[in-house]
Enzyme design. Structure first.
Site, PDB file in Angstrom:
ATOM      1  N   ASP A 139      38.796  35.145  54.859  1.00 22.73           N
ATOM      2  CA  ASP A 139      38.169  36.491  54.260  1.00 22.73           C
ATOM      3  C   ASP A 139      36.656  36.694  54.729  1.00 22.73           C
ATOM      4  O   ASP A 139      36.231  35.790  55.453  1.00 22.73           O
ATOM      5  CB  ASP A 139      38.030  36.231  52.832  1.00 22.73           C
ATOM      6  CG  ASP A 139      37.552  37.150  51.949  1.00 22.73           C
ATOM      7  OD1 ASP A 139      38.133  38.332  52.299  1.00 22.73           O
ATOM      8  OD2 ASP A 139      36.611  37.007  51.077  1.00 22.73           O
ATOM      9  N   ALA A 192      33.289  38.882  52.735  1.00 24.59           N
ATOM     10  CA  ALA A 192      32.538  38.699  52.025  1.00 24.59           C
ATOM     11  C   ALA A 192      32.755  37.595  50.649  1.00 24.59           C
ATOM     12  O   ALA A 192      34.356  37.626  50.277  1.00 24.59           O
ATOM     13  CB  ALA A 192      32.790  40.110  50.815  1.00 24.59           C
ATOM     14  N   ALA A 198      32.692  44.572  37.827  1.00 20.83           N
ATOM     15  CA  ALA A 198      32.669  45.385  39.063  1.00 20.83           C
ATOM     16  C   ALA A 198      33.555  43.852  39.603  1.00 20.83           C
ATOM     17  O   ALA A 198      34.736  44.400  40.478  1.00 20.83           O
ATOM     18  CB  ALA A 198      31.713  45.773  39.431  1.00 20.83           C
ATOM     19  N   MET A 258      38.084  41.207  42.388  1.00 21.69           N
ATOM     20  CA  MET A 258      37.903  41.411  43.732  1.00 21.69           C
ATOM     21  C   MET A 258      39.251  40.968  44.340  1.00 21.69           C
ATOM     22  O   MET A 258      40.218  39.580  43.971  1.00 21.69           O
ATOM     23  CB  MET A 258      36.559  39.953  43.795  1.00 21.69           C
ATOM     24  CG  MET A 258      36.486  39.766  44.388  1.00 21.69           C
ATOM     25  SD  MET A 258      35.961  41.900  45.445  1.00 21.69           S
ATOM     26  CE  MET A 258      34.310  42.472  44.638  1.00 21.69           C
ATOM     27  N   LYS A 278      40.404  48.492  48.318  1.00 27.84           N
ATOM     28  CA  LYS A 278      38.966  49.123  47.465  1.00 27.84           C
ATOM     29  C   LYS A 278      39.727  49.762  46.520  1.00 27.84           C
ATOM     30  O   LYS A 278      39.386  49.873  45.522  1.00 27.84           O
ATOM     31  CB  LYS A 278      38.249  48.864  48.104  1.00 27.84           C
ATOM     32  CG  LYS A 278      37.628  47.612  49.002  1.00 27.84           C
ATOM     33  CD  LYS A 278      36.585  47.288  47.533  1.00 27.84           C
ATOM     34  CE  LYS A 278      36.209  45.823  48.265  1.00 27.84           C
ATOM     35  NZ  LYS A 278      37.419  44.412  47.794  1.00 27.84           N
ATOM     36  N   HIS A 304      41.549  48.050  43.747  1.00 26.18           N
ATOM     37  CA  HIS A 304      40.582  47.418  43.003  1.00 26.18           C
ATOM     38  C   HIS A 304      39.702  48.504  42.010  1.00 26.18           C
ATOM     39  O   HIS A 304      39.959  48.236  40.665  1.00 26.18           O
ATOM     40  CB  HIS A 304      39.315  47.310  44.601  1.00 26.18           C
ATOM     41  CG  HIS A 304      38.018  46.362  43.066  1.00 26.18           C
ATOM     42  ND1 HIS A 304      37.790  45.024  44.002  1.00 26.18           N
ATOM     43  CD2 HIS A 304      36.936  45.684  42.345  1.00 26.18           C
ATOM     44  CE1 HIS A 304      36.829  44.709  43.219  1.00 26.18           C
ATOM     45  NE2 HIS A 304      36.619  45.094  41.595  1.00 26.18           N
ATOM     46  N   ARG A 335      46.833  42.246  50.311  1.00 27.34           N
ATOM     47  CA  ARG A 335      46.947  41.190  49.253  1.00 27.34           C
ATOM     48  C   ARG A 335      47.150  41.429  47.960  1.00 27.34           C
ATOM     49  O   ARG A 335      46.855  42.662  47.278  1.00 27.34           O
ATOM     50  CB  ARG A 335      45.982  40.718  48.918  1.00 27.34           C
ATOM     51  CG  ARG A 335      44.498  40.273  50.140  1.00 27.34           C
ATOM     52  CD  ARG A 335      43.507  39.323  49.658  1.00 27.34           C
ATOM     53  NE  ARG A 335      42.760  39.230  51.166  1.00 27.34           N
ATOM     54  CZ  ARG A 335      41.439  39.307  51.465  1.00 27.34           C
ATOM     55  NH1 ARG A 335      40.894  39.238  50.795  1.00 27.34           N
ATOM     56  NH2 ARG A 335      41.421  38.479  53.109  1.00 27.34           N
ATOM     57  N   ASP A 370      37.310  33.475  48.954  1.00 27.44           N
ATOM     58  CA  ASP A 370      36.484  32.806  47.370  1.00 27.44           C
ATOM     59  C   ASP A 370      37.566  33.513  46.637  1.00 27.44           C
ATOM     60  O   ASP A 370      37.326  33.450  45.567  1.00 27.44           O
ATOM     61  CB  ASP A 370      35.469  33.885  47.753  1.00 27.44           C
ATOM     62  CG  ASP A 370      35.892  34.752  47.629  1.00 27.44           C
ATOM     63  OD1 ASP A 370      34.868  35.495  46.652  1.00 27.44           O
ATOM     64  OD2 ASP A 370      36.097  35.564  48.899  1.00 27.44           O
TER      65      ASP A 370
END
Length: 283
Positions: A25, A27, A58, A62, A66, A69, A174, A200
């Site tokens: 991944d 970030a 926010a 994750m 986006k 999200h 994802r 993560d």
């Protein structure tokens, strides 16, 4: 088993004989310790519509694309009433589009500010390449953001063999397996079980599992703990453990085969996976 100090048999198993690629991944994994680029910008994007959003809020969805999200945030039971109060109606898909359009230029402009390599990441990537492994990558970032991030990452020492963005594929992102599988195709890997997905976020772990790969979760550098590297270092060992324990449990509950603090701790895990592969195990 003690992955930090694997047995001699595990250490002796040549990684390249049993593994072909590691798919990272971005970030919170390879760059941007604490995963601030996407989350801080989301706070700013919502603020542009007079909707107050905390950084913790926010961080909630994750790992997904986006647009998805933003959709999840706007529909969150704690956040949706703020939109209702501000605009006198419930949020709709067109509102999500508008938020996304406001988010994109901010994200493109700010992604480089946060996206410095995680300490130890570049050394680990170099070690993997020296061992003969390919380096894949995929992200919840859309292609426009990836196009801004890739040259900055290269300047800072990181150039993966391939980079798949969340909106590159018609099938979606994802937690589906498609970005990981597209990476396999681009790298010419002939066995998904010879790949390791490192992420993560829980959607990233699900992505790897659905693609048939080994999965490694990162508990300290990512979104769940959400600290800068300097803030992380300032904690005592007991404080670090208290912060990573919930993150580790969340990643394990998502099905991660292994959970470590950061990518700097990855090598012994790969040794163990190679040994398990040599014994005929599959993910």
């Amino acid at each position: 088993m003690n992955i930090a100090n694997p047995s001699a048999a595990r250490r002796a198993s040549p990684i390249a004989a049993h593994l072909q690629a590691v798919i990272f991944d971005w970030a919170g994994t390879i760059v941007d310790f604490g995963s601030f680029a996407p989350t801080q910008v989301l706070v700013e994007a919502f603020a542009g519509f007079d909707i107050a959003l905390t950084l913790d809020e926010a961080r909630g969805p994750m790992g997904v694309g986006k647009w998805q999200h933003i959709e999840a945030l706007a529909g969150d039971p704690a956040i949706a009433p703020r939109w209702q109060k501000r605009f006198g109606r419930a949020v709709c898909a067109e509102d999500v589009d508008t938020l996304y359009q406001a988010f994109m230029p901010l994200q493109i402009a700010r992604v480089g500010h946060y996206s410095w390599p995680v300490p130890g990441a570049l050394d680990m990537v170099e070690r993997l390449r020296a061992a003969g492994l390919r380096i894949g990558s995929c992200s919840g970032y859309p292609r426009q953001v990836m196009n801004a991030l890739l040259p900055l990452a290269e300047e800072r020492g990181y150039t993966p063999d391939t980079a798949i963005a969340a909106d590159d594929l018609a099938a979606g992102g994802r937690p589906g397996p498609w970005m990981a599988l597209a990476t396999v195709l681009e790298l010419g890997i002939d066995d998904v079980a010879a790949c390791v997905k490192v992420d993560d976020s829980t959607p990233g772990i699900e992505e790897g599992l659905r693609a048939g790969m080994w999965t490694v979760g990162l508990s300290a550098s990512g979104n769940e703990v959400g600290l800068t590297f300097e803030e992380w270092q300032a904690l005592s060992a007991s404080e670090q453990l208290a912060r990573t324990a919930p993150a580790e449990q969340k990643l394990r509950d998502a099905g991660a085969h292994y959970v470590i603090d950061t990518v700097a701790d990855l090598w012994p895990v790969l040794q163990d996976i190679a040994w398990r592969r040599s014994c005929g195990e599959r993910p």
